[in-house]
Write a protein that holds these residues in place. Structure first.
Motif, PDB file in Angstrom:
ATOM      1  N   MET A  34      -8.978  18.027  -7.704  1.00  0.00           N
ATOM      2  CA  MET A  34      -9.805  19.231  -7.707  1.00  0.00           C
ATOM      3  C   MET A  34     -10.112  19.661  -9.142  1.00  0.00           C
ATOM      4  N   GLY A  35     -10.550  18.724  -9.963  1.00  0.00           N
ATOM      5  CA  GLY A  35     -11.019  19.077 -11.312  1.00  0.00           C
ATOM      6  C   GLY A  35     -12.465  19.534 -11.211  1.00  0.00           C
ATOM      7  N   THR A  36     -13.080  19.904 -12.345  1.00  0.00           N
ATOM      8  CA  THR A  36     -14.490  20.306 -12.333  1.00  0.00           C
ATOM      9  C   THR A  36     -15.348  19.224 -11.682  1.00  0.00           C
ATOM     10  N   CYS A  37     -15.064  17.979 -12.052  1.00  0.00           N
ATOM     11  CA  CYS A  37     -15.847  16.848 -11.536  1.00  0.00           C
ATOM     12  C   CYS A  37     -15.687  16.725 -10.021  1.00  0.00           C
ATOM     13  N   ILE A  42     -14.725  19.080  -7.858  1.00  0.00           N
ATOM     14  CA  ILE A  42     -15.314  20.244  -7.181  1.00  0.00           C
ATOM     15  C   ILE A  42     -16.825  20.083  -7.094  1.00  0.00           C
ATOM     16  N   ALA A  43     -17.457  19.674  -8.204  1.00  0.00           N
ATOM     17  CA  ALA A  43     -18.910  19.524  -8.218  1.00  0.00           C
ATOM     18  C   ALA A  43     -19.360  18.427  -7.258  1.00  0.00           C
ATOM     19  N   CYS A  92      -8.223  16.641 -12.544  1.00  0.00           N
ATOM     20  CA  CYS A  92      -9.040  15.448 -12.722  1.00  0.00           C
ATOM     21  C   CYS A  92      -8.143  14.227 -12.966  1.00  0.00           C
ATOM     22  N   ALA A  93      -8.510  13.101 -12.335  1.00  0.00           N
ATOM     23  CA  ALA A  93      -7.695  11.896 -12.501  1.00  0.00           C
ATOM     24  C   ALA A  93      -8.280  10.969 -13.564  1.00  0.00           C
ATOM     25  N   GLY A  94      -9.372  11.403 -14.198  1.00  0.00           N
ATOM     26  CA  GLY A  94      -9.968  10.608 -15.260  1.00  0.00           C
ATOM     27  C   GLY A  94     -11.053   9.643 -14.793  1.00  0.00           C
ATOM     28  N   ARG A 126     -13.923  20.149  -2.270  1.00  0.00           N
ATOM     29  CA  ARG A 126     -13.475  21.248  -1.410  1.00  0.00           C
ATOM     30  C   ARG A 126     -13.718  20.931   0.067  1.00  0.00           C
ATOM     31  N   CYS A 128     -14.126  10.588 -13.271  1.00  0.00           N
ATOM     32  CA  CYS A 128     -15.069  11.607 -12.822  1.00  0.00           C
ATOM     33  C   CYS A 128     -16.249  11.042 -12.037  1.00  0.00           C
ATOM     34  N   THR A 164      -1.930  18.587  -0.830  1.00  0.00           N
ATOM     35  CA  THR A 164      -1.982  19.407  -2.038  1.00  0.00           C
ATOM     36  C   THR A 164      -3.197  19.036  -2.893  1.00  0.00           C
ATOM     37  N   THR A 165      -3.359  19.732  -4.018  1.00  0.00           N
ATOM     38  CA  THR A 165      -4.482  19.426  -4.910  1.00  0.00           C
ATOM     39  C   THR A 165      -3.951  19.119  -6.307  1.00  0.00           C
TER      40      THR A 165
END
Lengths: 182, 128
Positions: free
Chosen positions: B36-39, B41-42, B71-73, B46, B75, B67-68
């Motif tokens: 659930m990083g920015t990447c 989520i975008a 970012c795993a790198g 969710r 993107c 769980t959340t």
């Protein structure tokens, strides 16, 4: 990001990465002023002046895993496009406050989206963090405080499926009623 | 109200500890992490979490820990989830949709068989 609730989820994840234990999410809609405002306030580790200045640079991040950080700059851009404003207030060890405003009627103002889903996503992933959410439309308000909910649970986990289901229903109904009351 | 006996209290506590430890990362069978990083989520992470929550609720399974994480790198391959079953190597699934997630839930999480078509090959994180 498709809508504002996704921006809010993203910014709140920033707060959690900054070791926040409590996050306040405040949405206010003022029909008279044609204004929608978002505020995300955390008690995380905060930023010094130098970091705040760089925080809006899309090519700045404190993470080691990738070399850019888009979250804050995307929200700032969304506010700018919608004739709004964006500000960061932060103090090291105290926490950070992010504020974004939008002109409600502006064609480029993104829809608010599914706040219930954003909130349960945060609770599911970070049950230990207290989340206080309020949505105000003119003088009516809906609010939710996970600290209050935890106190009633008698030791049951806030992220157990039964509890998450109840919370989601409560938010959905609360926000639906808020819209009708306006 | 009749008084609770000490044995009853012990039982309730045991039961509660067991359920809590399952949910808080104790001896669960499977752990699912939604990135659930920015990447993420975008890209729609969710929705993926929502569909996993629905699956767990519908089947009323108690041994899955959802769980959340950040970012795993990777993107460009989001939305992603990591499925970890006890005693087995973690599997990362990439470029997910709600339909793919449902299939992974049926075949891998319930059935125990990795869905190779959506999985990132083992050890390929460096090559991407």
């Amino acid at each position: 990001m498709e809508d504002l609730s996704l921006h809010i989820l993203d910014i709140a994840e920033n707060s959690i990465n900054a070791q926040a234990k409590r996050i306040e999410i405040k949405i206010k809609e003022n029909k008279e002023k044609d204004l929608l405002s978002l505020e995300i306030v955390d008690n995380g580790k905060g930023m010094d002046q130098k970091t705040i200045e760089r925080a809006l640079d899309p090519f700045f991040t404190t993470k080691k895993i990738r070399r850019f950080g888009l979250g804050l700059s995307l929200l700032a851009e969304a506010a700018k496009l919608a004739n709004g404003s964006f500000s960061i207030e932060s103090k090291p060890t105290k926490g950070t406050k992010i504020r974004a405003t939008f002109q409600s009627s502006h064609i480029d103002t993104k829809p608010l989206g599914d706040m219930a889903q954003t909130l349960v996503t945060l609770i599911m992933g970070h049950p230990e963090v207290d989340i206080l959410f309020s949505h105000k439309i003119n003088h009516s308000q809906y609010y939710l405080d996970t600290k209050e909910i935890k106190a009633q649970l008698n030791g049951l986990s806030i992220n157990s499926p039964e509890v998450i289901g109840l919370i989601k229903k409560n938010i959905k109904e609360g926000l639906y009623n808020l819209r009708r009351r306006k | 109200m009749p008084k609770l006996k000490i044995e009853d209290l012990v039982k309730i506590k045991e039961k509660a500890t067991k359920t809590t430890s399952l949910r808080e990362g104790g001896p669960y069978k499977t752990k699912i992490t939604v990135h659930m990083g920015t990447c993420g989520i975008a890209a729609g992470a969710r929705k993926i979490l929502d569909s996993l929550m629905k699956e767990i609720e519908e089947r009323d399974t108690k041994d899955i820990f959802l769980t959340t994480s950040g970012c795993a790198g990777l993107c460009s391959r989001e939305p992603m989830i990591t499925v970890e079953s006890t005693g087995k190597a973690p599997v990362k699934y990439i470029e997910l949709t709600e339909e793919k997630t449902k299939e992974i839930f049926d075949k891998h999480i319930i059935g125990g068989n990795i869905v190779q078509a959506y999985a990132l090959a083992v050890g390929s994180e460096r090559a991407v």
